[in-house]
Design a protein around this motif. Structure first.
Motif, PDB file in Angstrom:
ATOM      1  N   PRO A  85       0.837  -1.204   0.000  1.00  0.00           N
ATOM      2  CA  PRO A  85       0.000   0.000   0.000  1.00  0.00           C
ATOM      3  C   PRO A  85       0.871   1.252   0.000  1.00  0.00           C
ATOM      4  CG  PRO A  85       0.064  -0.976   2.187  1.00  0.00           C
ATOM      5  CD  PRO A  85       0.761  -1.936   1.276  1.00  0.00           C
ATOM      6  N   GLU A  86       0.268   2.383  -0.355  1.00  0.00           N
ATOM      7  CA  GLU A  86       0.999   3.658  -0.337  1.00  0.00           C
ATOM      8  C   GLU A  86       1.383   3.999   1.103  1.00  0.00           C
ATOM      9  OE1 GLU A  86       2.019   5.542  -2.793  1.00  0.00           O
ATOM     10  OE2 GLU A  86       1.222   4.182  -4.312  1.00  0.00           O
ATOM     11  N   THR A  87       2.660   4.319   1.299  1.00  0.00           N
ATOM     12  CA  THR A  87       3.160   4.657   2.634  1.00  0.00           C
ATOM     13  C   THR A  87       3.923   5.983   2.564  1.00  0.00           C
ATOM     14  OG1 THR A  87       5.119   3.310   2.174  1.00  0.00           O
ATOM     15  CG2 THR A  87       3.323   2.268   3.386  1.00  0.00           C
ATOM     16  N   PRO A  88       3.217   7.122   2.585  1.00  0.00           N
ATOM     17  CA  PRO A  88       3.881   8.421   2.481  1.00  0.00           C
ATOM     18  C   PRO A  88       4.884   8.623   3.615  1.00  0.00           C
ATOM     19  CG  PRO A  88       1.502   8.642   2.210  1.00  0.00           C
ATOM     20  CD  PRO A  88       1.752   7.249   2.697  1.00  0.00           C
ATOM     21  N   GLY A  89       6.076   9.052   3.252  1.00  0.00           N
ATOM     22  CA  GLY A  89       7.104   9.343   4.247  1.00  0.00           C
ATOM     23  C   GLY A  89       7.885   8.145   4.721  1.00  0.00           C
ATOM     24  N   VAL A  90       7.475   6.955   4.297  1.00  0.00           N
ATOM     25  CA  VAL A  90       8.150   5.731   4.740  1.00  0.00           C
ATOM     26  C   VAL A  90       8.362   4.828   3.530  1.00  0.00           C
ATOM     27  CG1 VAL A  90       8.018   3.689   6.195  1.00  0.00           C
ATOM     28  CG2 VAL A  90       7.106   5.854   7.023  1.00  0.00           C
ATOM     29  N   ARG A  91       9.542   4.252   3.442  1.00  0.00           N
ATOM     30  CA  ARG A  91       9.829   3.299   2.373  1.00  0.00           C
ATOM     31  C   ARG A  91       9.921   1.902   2.971  1.00  0.00           C
ATOM     32  NH1 ARG A  91      15.417   2.509  -1.035  1.00  0.00           N
ATOM     33  NH2 ARG A  91      14.607   1.074  -2.601  1.00  0.00           N
ATOM     34  N   ASP A 108       3.315  -9.121   6.592  1.00  0.00           N
ATOM     35  CA  ASP A 108       2.132  -8.414   6.123  1.00  0.00           C
ATOM     36  C   ASP A 108       2.329  -6.929   6.380  1.00  0.00           C
ATOM     37  OD1 ASP A 108      -0.423  -8.410   4.916  1.00  0.00           O
ATOM     38  OD2 ASP A 108      -1.331  -8.040   6.868  1.00  0.00           O
ATOM     39  N   VAL A 109       1.761  -6.110   5.507  1.00  0.00           N
ATOM     40  CA  VAL A 109       1.843  -4.647   5.623  1.00  0.00           C
ATOM     41  C   VAL A 109       0.454  -4.072   5.408  1.00  0.00           C
ATOM     42  CG1 VAL A 109       2.881  -2.536   4.715  1.00  0.00           C
ATOM     43  CG2 VAL A 109       4.204  -4.664   4.735  1.00  0.00           C
ATOM     44  N   ASP A 110       0.081  -3.088   6.239  1.00  0.00           N
ATOM     45  CA  ASP A 110      -1.229  -2.460   6.105  1.00  0.00           C
ATOM     46  C   ASP A 110      -1.110  -0.979   6.479  1.00  0.00           C
ATOM     47  OD1 ASP A 110      -4.265  -2.766   5.819  1.00  0.00           O
ATOM     48  OD2 ASP A 110      -4.067  -1.826   7.791  1.00  0.00           O
ATOM     49  N   VAL A 111      -1.886  -0.160   5.789  1.00  0.00           N
ATOM     50  CA  VAL A 111      -1.934   1.272   6.087  1.00  0.00           C
ATOM     51  C   VAL A 111      -3.395   1.662   6.272  1.00  0.00           C
ATOM     52  CG1 VAL A 111      -1.424   3.601   5.278  1.00  0.00           C
ATOM     53  CG2 VAL A 111       0.128   1.734   4.726  1.00  0.00           C
ATOM     54  N   SER A 112      -3.714   2.203   7.444  1.00  0.00           N
ATOM     55  CA  SER A 112      -5.075   2.647   7.715  1.00  0.00           C
ATOM     56  C   SER A 112      -5.053   3.677   8.828  1.00  0.00           C
ATOM     57  CB  SER A 112      -5.966   1.453   8.107  1.00  0.00           C
ATOM     58  OG  SER A 112      -5.477   0.829   9.268  1.00  0.00           O
ATOM     59  N   TYR A 176       4.713  -7.705  15.862  1.00  0.00           N
ATOM     60  CA  TYR A 176       3.607  -6.912  15.328  1.00  0.00           C
ATOM     61  C   TYR A 176       3.867  -5.449  15.661  1.00  0.00           C
ATOM     62  CZ  TYR A 176      -1.060  -5.710  13.798  1.00  0.00           C
ATOM     63  OH  TYR A 176      -2.117  -5.167  13.106  1.00  0.00           O
ATOM     64  N   THR A 177       4.034  -4.638  14.623  1.00  0.00           N
ATOM     65  CA  THR A 177       4.486  -3.255  14.788  1.00  0.00           C
ATOM     66  C   THR A 177       3.500  -2.279  14.160  1.00  0.00           C
ATOM     67  OG1 THR A 177       6.745  -4.080  14.546  1.00  0.00           O
ATOM     68  CG2 THR A 177       6.436  -1.692  14.449  1.00  0.00           C
ATOM     69  N   THR A 178       3.275  -1.158  14.836  1.00  0.00           N
ATOM     70  CA  THR A 178       2.534  -0.036  14.248  1.00  0.00           C
ATOM     71  C   THR A 178       3.400   1.208  14.345  1.00  0.00           C
ATOM     72  OG1 THR A 178       1.454   0.403  16.378  1.00  0.00           O
ATOM     73  CG2 THR A 178       0.261  -0.968  14.793  1.00  0.00           C
ATOM     74  N   MET A 179       3.283   2.048  13.331  1.00  0.00           N
ATOM     75  CA  MET A 179       4.103   3.254  13.273  1.00  0.00           C
ATOM     76  C   MET A 179       3.252   4.452  12.865  1.00  0.00           C
ATOM     77  SD  MET A 179       7.284   4.181  10.761  1.00  0.00           S
ATOM     78  CE  MET A 179       7.957   5.847  10.767  1.00  0.00           C
ATOM     79  N   ASP A 180       3.523   5.575  13.504  1.00  0.00           N
ATOM     80  CA  ASP A 180       2.905   6.840  13.135  1.00  0.00           C
ATOM     81  C   ASP A 180       3.917   7.627  12.312  1.00  0.00           C
ATOM     82  OD1 ASP A 180       1.701   9.269  12.857  1.00  0.00           O
ATOM     83  OD2 ASP A 180       1.325   9.596  14.993  1.00  0.00           O
ATOM     84  N   PRO A 181       3.743   7.714  10.985  1.00  0.00           N
ATOM     85  CA  PRO A 181       4.733   8.400  10.155  1.00  0.00           C
ATOM     86  C   PRO A 181       4.899   9.877  10.520  1.00  0.00           C
ATOM     87  CG  PRO A 181       3.228   7.106   8.811  1.00  0.00           C
ATOM     88  CD  PRO A 181       2.644   7.155  10.178  1.00  0.00           C
ATOM     89  N   ALA A 182       3.851  10.499  11.032  1.00  0.00           N
ATOM     90  CA  ALA A 182       3.932  11.927  11.361  1.00  0.00           C
ATOM     91  C   ALA A 182       4.882  12.181  12.531  1.00  0.00           C
ATOM     92  CB  ALA A 182       2.538  12.462  11.677  1.00  0.00           C
TER      93      ALA A 182
END
Length: 257
Positions: A85-91, A108-112, A176-182
């Motif tokens: 999925p599109e991940t602005p600010g993160v590659r 697995d990768v998810d953006v929501s 299992y990881t979650t990240m806040d790109p901001a």
């Protein structure tokens, strides 16, 4: 005169048994063994013929197993993330290399809701069995995530599904990881998995510095009713690189050993 009549008949009957066995092979039947007890070369030929049938039957079974492995590999590739999925600010750069056609390594990768979720896991065993454990875990993770469950709830449900739907000796480790790109904040639950590795990318540093992000390590999923849900929090800065991996990466050897 009697021998001239009996011997050719016995020889013809034994050869007929070999012919029938050959026709059975042509039909795909490898269980029809020629029974010959003549004590001569014909009996030896029948014995070798039976060995050939066993070898052909084994090859047929191996071919069927290879076909099943190919199907399982196709299903596994369909289950794993093929397009990110599109991940602005993160590659995000996923790399998956199985030792066999199918295996227990999964991701697995998810953006929501402005957050990126990344999970990397390693199921016990090898082959189709390990792939099935990974498939069960992935299915539960995705289903719970769509329902808006928290990280801890997702892990709890995956653990319960493995306990109910797999053998008692089956398990999987994962991070299992979650990240806040901001903000750059990351949170993860380490379920018996190797610790993530952080490679710092400070602008004022001549060389990047890397180290393991050690933290509370809970138990693997599928074994315990309460595997533990301790969470770790860290902060990423621009240029940082975070590496998740399975033990195959650590155990890999060069060509010279």
């Amino acid at each position: 005169v009697a021998l001239a009549v009996i011997l050719p008949r016995r020889l013809g009957a034994n050869i007929s048994r070999l012919v029938e066995a050959a026709r059975a092979i042509g039909r795909g039947d490898f269980d029809q063994r020629p029974e010959v007890h003549s004590g001569d070369e014909i009996e030896e030929l029948a014995f070798r013929f039976g060995e050939m049938q066993s070898g052909l039957k084994r090859l047929q079974q191996l071919f069927a197993q290879d076909r099943e492995l190919e199907i399982a590999a196709s299903i596994q590739q369909s289950m794993l993330q093929r397009t990110l999925p599109e991940t602005p600010g993160v590659r995000i750069v996923p790399i998956l290399r199985q030792a066999n056609l199918v295996g227990g390594d999964w991701y697995d990768v998810d953006v929501s809701a402005g957050q990126i979720s990344v999970v990397v896991g390693d199921a016990s065993g090898k082959g189709i069995g390990a792939a099935l454990i990974a498939t069960v875990t992935l299915s539960v993770l995705r289903a719970e995530r769509r329902l808006g469950a928290t990280n801890k709830r997702i892990i709890e449900q995956a653990n319960q599904a493995l306990r109910e739907g797999t053998n008692s000796d089956s398990f999987t480790t994962c991070v299992y990881t979650t990240m806040d790109p901001a903000s750059g904040e990351i949170r993860w639950l380490n379920m018996g998995h190797p610790a993530p590795f952080l490679l710092r990318g400070e602008a004022d540093s001549a060389e990047a510095r890397g180290y393991y992000l050690e933290g509370p390590r809970n138990r693997a999923l599928g074994w315990f009713e309460d595997p533990g849900l301790a969470e770790t929090v860290a902060q990423l800065a621009p240029g940082d690189r975070l590496v998740f991996y399975t033990d195959g990466f650590l155990e890999a050897k060069s060509a010279d050993g």
